[in-house]
Design an enzyme around this catalytic site. Structure first.
Site, short mmCIF file in Angstrom:
data_model
loop_
_atom_site.label_atom_id
_atom_site.label_comp_id
_atom_site.label_asym_id
_atom_site.label_seq_id
_atom_site.Cartn_x
_atom_site.Cartn_y
_atom_site.Cartn_z
N HIS A 145 22.55 -15.72 25.20
CA HIS A 145 22.70 -14.68 26.23
C HIS A 145 22.78 -13.33 25.50
CE1 HIS A 145 24.96 -12.33 29.25
NE2 HIS A 145 24.57 -13.21 30.14
N ASP A 222 30.19 -19.48 22.13
CA ASP A 222 30.13 -18.88 23.46
C ASP A 222 30.16 -20.03 24.46
OD1 ASP A 222 29.49 -17.82 25.87
OD2 ASP A 222 27.65 -16.80 25.23
N GLN A 225 29.19 -21.24 29.64
CA GLN A 225 28.62 -22.22 30.57
C GLN A 225 29.22 -23.61 30.37
OE1 GLN A 225 26.76 -21.50 33.09
NE2 GLN A 225 26.26 -19.40 32.57
N LYS A 248 33.49 -18.16 36.06
CA LYS A 248 32.56 -19.30 36.09
C LYS A 248 33.30 -20.63 36.20
CE LYS A 248 29.15 -17.00 33.12
NZ LYS A 248 28.21 -16.29 33.98
N CYS A 386 19.57 -12.59 31.50
CA CYS A 386 20.16 -11.94 30.33
C CYS A 386 19.82 -12.72 29.07
CB CYS A 386 21.67 -11.76 30.47
SG CYS A 386 22.13 -10.80 31.89
N1 C6P Z 1 25.90 -15.46 32.39
C1 C6P Z 1 24.35 -15.91 34.20
O1 C6P Z 1 23.88 -15.73 35.33
P1 C6P Z 1 30.48 -12.45 31.39
O2 C6P Z 1 29.50 -11.64 32.16
O3 C6P Z 1 31.17 -11.67 30.29
O4 C6P Z 1 31.44 -13.20 32.27
O5 C6P Z 1 29.63 -13.62 30.68
C2 C6P Z 1 28.54 -13.30 29.85
C3 C6P Z 1 27.85 -14.55 29.42
C4 C6P Z 1 27.92 -14.93 28.09
N2 C6P Z 1 27.36 -16.07 27.66
C5 C6P Z 1 26.73 -16.90 28.50
C6 C6P Z 1 26.17 -18.19 27.97
C7 C6P Z 1 26.63 -16.59 29.86
O6 C6P Z 1 26.01 -17.42 30.69
C8 C6P Z 1 27.19 -15.36 30.33
C9 C6P Z 1 27.02 -14.95 31.77
C10 C6P Z 1 25.62 -15.20 33.80
O7 C6P Z 1 23.81 -16.68 33.41
C11 C6P Z 1 25.56 -13.76 34.16
S1 C6P Z 1 24.35 -12.88 33.23
#
Ligand code: C6P
Length: 428
Positions: A145, A222, A225, A248, A386
């Site tokens: 991401h 990270d 997910q 999430k 992203c």
């Molecule tokens: N992915 C998606 O629709 P935040 O925004 O800080 O809570 O998470 C960022 C982020 C970082 N790593 C991974 C693997 C992610 O999936 C995400 C967030 C969402 O896939 C929003 S872009």
């Protein structure tokens, strides 16, 4: 959940994975825990398949936050008065719950931040500035991401570190052999996703960590997910850092966690300064508290932390293995049904996958798919997720992505499939 019955669709799931432990997974009872799910959009029942972007909230989370505001809300760690003590206790209890959720050794290893993005930036700019120097290598993967790419580029521009990218194969599997070749004494940090948000690939992260440690590198996972879809054990993984966002895992927005091994966290300088993170301040010099407080300046997201704690309790009580089995059944069923639709191509068919089906259609752009099926009440995400470098890898500008959560059903997969046939009918 007591006296739960086995819905016909879930009986099929139980049989298909041969696991009786999910026989009691009553998805209709689970759905009743989520007030938002009962509604209609455009006169059709809401089919919420955008869980990878953000998940819906159960009543226990909403209630915990309302109760905080209605009965004992106050600032934390500051007041001697009763409400402040109650709020502080609830806030710190939430930290304990999150520590338990990922099997951290100590709650002091749990830093509350705004989310995964802020957590990765903290590691880049606190750990990275302190311990990485020009020429040191940071390994990431091709399916990261942007939150796990851009901070390293910012750090590279500042310090001269080198970013190396571990490729994936055409199915979306991490290329482990190439990873091994890329690891060297120059590798100081591996920053890698546990589950790809755009493909659903489950990375063999324990092996990734083992190999990185053997090469002398630290590892940041990270887990954005992974948090909602699998049991996480940071001690078993031996992760140096692990992060995910509350929203999430069925909790509120505005809060997430950075787990770090305590000795590493305490060796890192603060990334932001302010109240609450200090030990003693004079105009000449300031000393800092130990972790986690040194990374939590200012008034924290108190109500959100309490909601986050309620969310991880909810997930834990439902049982992460049972949730994973339920979602795996849905993903397998969706993959099978969608593969039958002519012109649909699934992007990402890794051996180990969780909860995500990303796809393109010959006849329709991903945005058109998203817009048309929305009219049938089906919510998916369409775009680059992203993960633009990953889109480039598969030579697409965007995909549509159905992502499943613990409350989704096979009937909802059927609704998605029916809506996709409608897209074909409209756009050829
Ligand atoms: N992915 C998606 O629709 P935040 O925004 O800080 O809570 O998470 C960022 C982020 C970082 N790593 C991974 C693997 C992610 O999936 C995400 C967030 C969402 O896939 C929003 S872009």
């Amino acid at each position: 959940m007591s006296g739960a019955t086995l819905a016909p669709q879930d009986a099929a799931v139980a049989t298909s994975i041969g696991d009786n432990s999910i026989a009691s997974y009553d998805v209709e009872a689970v759905r009743r825990d989520f007030p938002i799910l009962g509604q209609e959009v455009y006169g059709k029942p809401l089919v919420y398949l955008d869980n990878a972007a953000s998940a819906q909230k159960p009543a226990v989370v909403i209630d915990s936050m309302r109760e905080t505001m209605e009965t004992y809300y106050s600032n934390v760690h500051r007041g001697l008065h009763r409400l402040s003590q109650l709020s502080t206790d609830a806030f710190e209890a939430a930290r304990d719950k999150v520590a338990g959720f990922i099997n951290a050794e100590s709650s002091d290893e749990i830093v509350f931040l705004r989310g995964a993005t802020e957590a990765i930036n903290l590691v880049a700019f606190s750990y990275g500035r302190a311990f990485l120097k020009a020429g040191d290598e940071v390994l990431i993967s091709e399916m990261e991401h942007h939150a796990n790419i851009v901070p390293w580029q910012l750090l590279r521009d500042e310090t001269g570190i080198v970013i190396k990218v571990v490729p994936i194969d055409d199915d979306g599997n991490l290329m482990l052999e190439t990873y091994k070749e890329l690891l060297s004494p120059k590798t100081k940090l591996v920053a890698m996703t546990h589950i790809s948000n755009a493909l659903g690939t489950i990375v063999p992260i324990k092996e990734v960590i083992r190999l990185a440690h053997a090469a002398g590198a630290k590892v940041l996972v990270d887990g954005c997910q992974a948090g909602p879809h699998m049991k996480i054990d940071v001690r078993d993984l031996d992760a140096d850092f692990y992060c995910f966002s509350s929203h999430k895992v069925y909790g509120p927005t505005g809060i997430g966690v950075l787990y770090g091994k305590l000795d590493i966290l305490n060796s890192m300088p603060p990334h932001h300064g302010g109240g609450e993170m200090i030990d003693r301040v004079t105009f000449e010099k300031t000393t800092y508290k130990e972790a986690p407080h040194r990374f939590e300046p200012g008034t924290p997201a108190i109500i959100e932390a309490i909601g986050f704690g309620a969310a991880v309790d909810y997930v834990k009580n439902l049982g992460q293995e049972r949730i994973a089995a339920h979602e795996h059944g849905l993903m397998a069923y969706a993959t099978e049904r969608m593969s039958e639709i002519e012109g649909v191509r699934i992007i990402g068919q890794a051996q180990e996958k969780a909860s995500i089906v990303s796809f393109v259609m010959d006849s329709a752009h991903a945005h058109d798919i998203g817009t048309i099926i929305d009219r049938a009440g089906v919510a998916v995400r369409a775009g680059h997720h992203c993960a633009q470098p990953l889109m480039a890898r598969f030579e697409v500008s965007a995909t549509a992505r159905a992502s499943f959560g613990l409350y989704n059903t096979r009937a909802e997969v059927d609704a998605l499939v029916a809506a996709l046939y409608k897209v074909k009918e409209l756009l050829g």
